[in-house]
Design a protein around this motif. Structure first.
Motif, PDB file in Angstrom:
ATOM      1  N   ARG A  34       0.684  -1.200  -0.029  1.00 45.73           N
ATOM      2  CA  ARG A  34      -0.021  -0.020   0.045  1.00 45.73           C
ATOM      3  C   ARG A  34       0.777   1.277   0.071  1.00 45.73           C
ATOM      4  O   ARG A  34       0.763   2.192  -0.810  1.00 45.73           O
ATOM      5  N   ASP A  38       1.668   4.066  -3.045  1.00 43.78           N
ATOM      6  CA  ASP A  38       1.426   5.362  -2.623  1.00 43.78           C
ATOM      7  C   ASP A  38       2.963   6.301  -3.241  1.00 43.78           C
ATOM      8  O   ASP A  38       2.566   7.232  -4.021  1.00 43.78           O
ATOM      9  N   THR A 140      -5.330   9.351   6.601  1.00 46.75           N
ATOM     10  CA  THR A 140      -5.043   8.129   6.830  1.00 46.75           C
ATOM     11  C   THR A 140      -4.959   7.420   8.264  1.00 46.75           C
ATOM     12  O   THR A 140      -4.870   6.255   8.662  1.00 46.75           O
ATOM     13  N   ASN A 177      -7.231  -0.497  -3.403  1.00 42.07           N
ATOM     14  CA  ASN A 177      -6.043   0.537  -3.060  1.00 42.07           C
ATOM     15  C   ASN A 177      -5.318   1.216  -4.516  1.00 42.07           C
ATOM     16  O   ASN A 177      -5.401   2.450  -4.606  1.00 42.07           O
ATOM     17  N   THR A 203      -5.949   4.789   0.567  1.00 47.37           N
ATOM     18  CA  THR A 203      -5.415   3.935   1.696  1.00 47.37           C
ATOM     19  C   THR A 203      -6.608   3.684   3.055  1.00 47.37           C
ATOM     20  O   THR A 203      -6.808   2.521   3.232  1.00 47.37           O
TER      21      THR A 203
END
Length: 463
Positions: A34, A38, A140, A177, A203
């Motif tokens: 994840r 990003d 997040t 995601n 996320t």
């Protein structure tokens, strides 16, 4: 016994170990990917985004490791209950684990939601990096609840040797995601381009959807760990909570001290400038992916050794303790070799890096391959062996002494006083691991860690 492997490693144990370790490793890789996704996607836009998400990711990492620390008490009890044939006791352990992790997630989410600039500002003085990192961290923080609930359920699934269930839903979560990142970071399908905020929302949303699907599946299948709300009055019990905290509190404090130390290394390197932060931010998800199999083996061995201790098979547990150490070391050597072969293709994916940052990251990569081999031994010994027997106090004191008493002070001195090159500072991460190898080996040999935590409970009697 097999003649092809050392005499203390039998094939049945190795098969069971890998059968549990592979799904756990895959789940860790999916979880780590994840942040890699990003950083890769934001790395196409700006180096400052990479630095910002790296700091925010480390702050989230501290809480995530704390949550895993809280689950350790439940994991030890669940594994030993399952080994002893006490299903209700295992069910209670999972429910109590979920309750405790939710409390930690609420506290952390409030801190990250209300004062994100303060957290990011610990690692850098760059105003733009602080602004971007705070925005990412604030959003997040929601994902901590997904980590809390998902990791709690995984405690029961691992004890039952069924980690592949949560691994499957982790794969669904990472696919979502990836899709949401593509939509929200760059502004596809008619959506605005949110940049780093888009990565944060991707996320958070994907994590919550993943856990919702996992819970839905378990209830649909009427799985043992799909307990009802009615079990919570049972576990809100002073005796159960005290026993849980006796096991989990040292581990949680241990996890907080250790992960806080990792964040402190990030802070030390961050004081040297944005280049060091960017290189470290790129390396962080790569490290997590590379270490996934080693972490999987360590956690799988904790389950198997916990089963043996719960069944009073002490000699088997002792032999397996040394076996997993050898297996993890061999696995680390193989992974390090593979990492060296694919270094350039991996780093080529980070298009936004300047030439100076690229050279620094390449050097970090080489150093990490050596560090990983060294780290494989204490990881197996501590996570896979000592904690399986409930030897939390020793693990906590050893981590505290090796990291905060030796590793961090020497690293800070070399970076801030001697002004050594960042490559040398990064290599200092090995110091504490060398200390842990010696201490953990002595402790395992002493057999003081070999405890049956559920010895006085009947398989047919609720805990």
């Amino acid at each position: 016994m097999s003649s092809a492997v050392p005499p203390f490693i039998d094939r049945i144990f190795l098969r069971r170990l890998l059968a549990i370790a592979f799904p756990i490793a895959l789940q860790i890789m999916l979880f780590s990917s994840r942040s890699l996704v990003d950083i890769l996607m934001l790395g196409q836009l700006n180096e400052l985004d990479v630095a910002a998400i790296g700091i925010a990711g480390r702050a989230l990492f501290v809480v995530t490791i704390m949550l895993f620390g809280v689950t350790t008490g439940g994991a030890m009890l669940a594994a030993q209950y399952w080994g002893a044939g006490n299903q209700h006791g295992m069910k209670q352990s999972v429910a109590l684990t979920m309750l405790m992790t939710t409390i930690v997630a609420v506290c952390a989410a409030l801190i990250f939601g209300l004062m994100p600039e303060l957290v990011i500002g610990l690692a850098t003085h760059d105003a733009e990096v602080i602004s971007r990192g705070a925005e990412y961290l604030q959003i997040t923080a929601i994902s901590l609840f997904a980590v809390s609930w998902g990791s709690s359920v995984s405690v029961g699934l691992r004890a039952m040797h069924q980690p592949s269930i949560s691994t499957f839903f982790s794969a669904v979560g990472i696919a979502l995601n990836l899709f949401l990142n593509w939509v929200l970071i760059f502004g596809h399908l008619g959506m605005p381009a949110y940049g780093i905020a888009g990565a944060a929302w991707a996320t958070a949303i994907s994590g919550l959807v993943e856990v919702a699907l996992l819970f839905g599946y378990l209830h649909l299948k009427k799985h043992l760990v799909a307990f009802e709300w009615s079990i919570y009055p049972e576990v809100i019990n002073v005796a159960l909570i005290q026993r849980f905290l006796k096991l989990s509190l040292p581990t949680t404090l241990n996890a907080l001290a250790w992960s806080g130390g990792i964040f402190m290394y990030h802070v030390i390197i961050g004081q040297a400038g944005v280049d060091g932060l960017v290189a470290l931010s790129v390396m962080t998800p790569i490290e997590s992916l590379a270490m996934a199999m080693l972490i999987g083996i360590a956690n799988a061995s904790a389950v198997l050794i916990g089963n043996q201790l719960g069944g009073n098979q002490m000699e088997a547990a002792y032999r397996q303790a040394w076996a997993v150490s050898v297996i993890n070391l061999a696995c680390a050597v193989v992974i390090a070799g593979l990492m060296l072969l694919i270094r350039d293709p991996i780093l080529n994916l980070f298009a936004a890096m300047t030439p100076e940052t690229r050279v620094l990251t390449e050097n970090f990569f080489l150093i990490f391959c050596v560090v990983m081999i060294v780290k494989s031994l204490p990881m197996a010994m501590i996570v896979g062996v000592l904690r399986a027997g409930g030897d939390m106090r020793f693990c906590f004191y050893q981590d505290l002494a090796s990291q905060w008493g030796i590793g961090i002070p020497i690293t800070a001195f070399c970076a801030l006083i001697l002004k050594l090159p960042l490559e040398w500072v990064y290599a200092m991460l090995m110091l504490e691991e060398l200390v842990k190898i010696i201490g953990s080996a002595i402790r395992i040999r002493s057999r003081a860690w070999m405890n049956n935590l559920v010895a006085n409970e009947s398989p047919n009697t609720p805990a």
